[in-house]
Design an enzyme around this catalytic site. Structure first.
Site, short mmCIF file in Angstrom:
data_model
loop_
_atom_site.label_atom_id
_atom_site.label_comp_id
_atom_site.label_asym_id
_atom_site.label_seq_id
_atom_site.Cartn_x
_atom_site.Cartn_y
_atom_site.Cartn_z
N ASP A 282 0.81 -1.22 0.00
CA ASP A 282 0.00 0.00 0.00
C ASP A 282 0.85 1.27 0.00
O ASP A 282 2.03 1.25 0.34
CB ASP A 282 -0.87 0.05 1.27
CG ASP A 282 -1.97 -1.00 1.26
OD1 ASP A 282 -1.98 -1.87 0.38
OD2 ASP A 282 -2.83 -0.93 2.17
N ASP A 283 0.18 2.35 -0.32
CA ASP A 283 0.63 3.74 -0.10
C ASP A 283 1.66 4.26 -1.10
O ASP A 283 2.08 5.41 -0.98
CB ASP A 283 1.20 3.94 1.32
CG ASP A 283 0.16 3.73 2.41
OD1 ASP A 283 -0.99 3.37 2.08
OD2 ASP A 283 0.51 3.92 3.59
N HIS B 269 -5.62 9.33 1.12
CA HIS B 269 -5.38 8.50 2.30
C HIS B 269 -5.99 9.07 3.58
O HIS B 269 -5.40 8.98 4.66
CB HIS B 269 -3.87 8.28 2.49
CG HIS B 269 -3.55 7.01 3.22
ND1 HIS B 269 -3.46 6.94 4.59
CD2 HIS B 269 -3.33 5.76 2.78
CE1 HIS B 269 -3.18 5.70 4.97
NE2 HIS B 269 -3.11 4.96 3.87
N HIS C 95 -6.29 3.13 -3.42
CA HIS C 95 -6.28 3.28 -1.96
C HIS C 95 -6.67 4.71 -1.58
O HIS C 95 -6.08 5.30 -0.70
CB HIS C 95 -4.85 2.93 -1.50
CG HIS C 95 -4.64 2.74 -0.05
ND1 HIS C 95 -5.51 2.08 0.79
CD2 HIS C 95 -3.59 3.10 0.74
CE1 HIS C 95 -5.00 2.04 2.02
NE2 HIS C 95 -3.85 2.67 2.01
N HIS D 107 3.85 -2.15 2.94
CA HIS D 107 3.78 -0.83 2.33
C HIS D 107 5.04 -0.58 1.50
O HIS D 107 6.13 -0.51 2.07
CB HIS D 107 3.65 0.25 3.40
CG HIS D 107 2.38 0.16 4.21
ND1 HIS D 107 2.24 -0.71 5.27
CD2 HIS D 107 1.20 0.81 4.07
CE1 HIS D 107 1.02 -0.57 5.76
NE2 HIS D 107 0.36 0.33 5.06
ZN LIG Z 1 -2.48 3.02 3.54
#
Ligand SMILES: [Zn+2]
Length: 345
Positions: A129-130, A184, A180, A277
């Site tokens: 993620d991210d 965020h 995502h 991540h």
């Molecule tokens: Zn995240």
């Protein structure tokens, strides 16, 4: 504390888990008998989820257990580009690839969704993620490539718009890319329309940066969801990805400690969707060793792709295109109209 049931919109959902390529023999067994459904807590955080993970109780209001469609015969499968051959004969490699039919918005990941328990013991799905993020995302890609693995990435829309070239590297390497959100934020505390805007802008931004359609796969920031938003994903035919194992790489900064944490938790659950991540330096540093230990531990990596691509909404595409456009050219007048020499040479 607010409790929110996870509802699979549409009732009669079908998750077609079809095995692709070799390893087809074990495609069915896990998905066919799942204790239906879960009750999930909208205020769970990624940090809290690991401790709570076996605690969810069955929720009788949720959708019925899924039906599993037989895999299509090889002859009827669509022709797909052949993946580049694996250069490392000792690589961990992908043991099988599953395709998700996201119609109705299924939820995956047993910490929040209990409808589809599709992984066999020892099977792991790698998710990141991210990103995309300089240095760390390319390091993650290199580690995956060295072991001939495919993962699922959930980029943040803003990050994708800042680093489109890195996002394109993720796609070029054959990984699955979902979204995502745009920025965020915790959607569970936002007004509904704002939260929907975040979801839609995220898909539009990642798609724009990718330069090609992405998967209709979504992960809630901090895994914080509401029943309304889960239902909205259902209407949009977007699958929600939760997790089974939290690497906690956002708080474990020493690579050795991260490796130990991931492997210990994985041993406990025995399988699952692993949250990491590509944004985090610790994961970028620890991933080669995590993958080595997965191989030594006899784990198998399952790749996931989507049956269909995400359909973005034109209004949000326009919003995002305007937001990420280069700064407008100056409206300056010709220099002589603004600045003139009034004394001297
Ligand atoms: Zn995240």
């Amino acid at each position: 504390m607010r409790r929110v049931s996870v509802l699979a919109a549409g009732g009669g959902l079908v998750l077609a888990v079809a095995a692709i390529g070799f390893g087809a023999s074990h495609w069915l067994s896990g998905a066919s008998k799942v204790a239906a459904t879960s009750k999930s807590d909208a205020e769970l955080t990624t940090g809290a989820i690991a401790g709570r993970w076996p605690g969810n109780e069955p929720d009788k209001t949720s959708a019925p257990a899924p039906t599993v469609q037989p895999a299509p015969s090889r002859a009827s499968e669509p022709v797909r580009a052949a993946a580049p051959a694996c250069a490392n004969p000792n690589a961990l490699g992908v043991s099988r690839t599953v395709e998700i039919d996201t119609a109705g918005g299924p939820g995956l990941g047993l910490s929040q969704y209990r409808d589809y328990d599709f992984l066999e013991p020892g099977e792991v799905v790698l998710t990141f993620d991210d990103g995309p993020w300089p240095v760390n995302t390319p390091a993650v890609l290199a580690a995956l490539d060295a072991q001939c693995l495919k993962a699922v990435f959930f980029p943040v829309g803003k990050h994708a718009s800042w680093h489109p070239a890195i996002l394109k590297q993720v796609l070029a390497a054959g990984h699955t890319v979902g979204s995502h959100t745009w920025s965020h934020v915790n959607l569970a505390i936002k007004p509904l329309q704002e939260a929907k805007d975040e979801i839609e802008k995220g898909f539009s931004a990642v798609t724009l940066a990718a330069g090609q359609p992405i998967a209709p796969f979504f992960r809630f920031p901090q895994l914080r969801q509401t029943a309304d938003l889960k239902a909205y994903l259902g209407q949009r035919n977007i699958a929600a990805f939760s997790i089974d194992v939290d690497s906690e790489d956002f708080r474990i900064h020493k690579p050795e400690a991260l490796v130990t944490s991931v492997m210990t938790k994985l041993k406990k659950t025995g399988k699952g969707i692993l949250l990491m991540h590509d944004f985090q330096k610790s994961t970028a540093q620890a991933l080669p060793e995590i993958l080595r230990q997965l191989k030594d531990g006899g784990y198998k990596v399952v790749a996931i792709r989507a049956k269909d691509t995400a359909v973005t909404l034109p209004d949000y595409d326009a919003l995002v295109a305007a937001a990420v456009a280069p700064v407008k050219t100056s409206n300056a007048k010709p220099i002589a109209g603004v600045i003139r020499t009034v004394s001297g040479n």
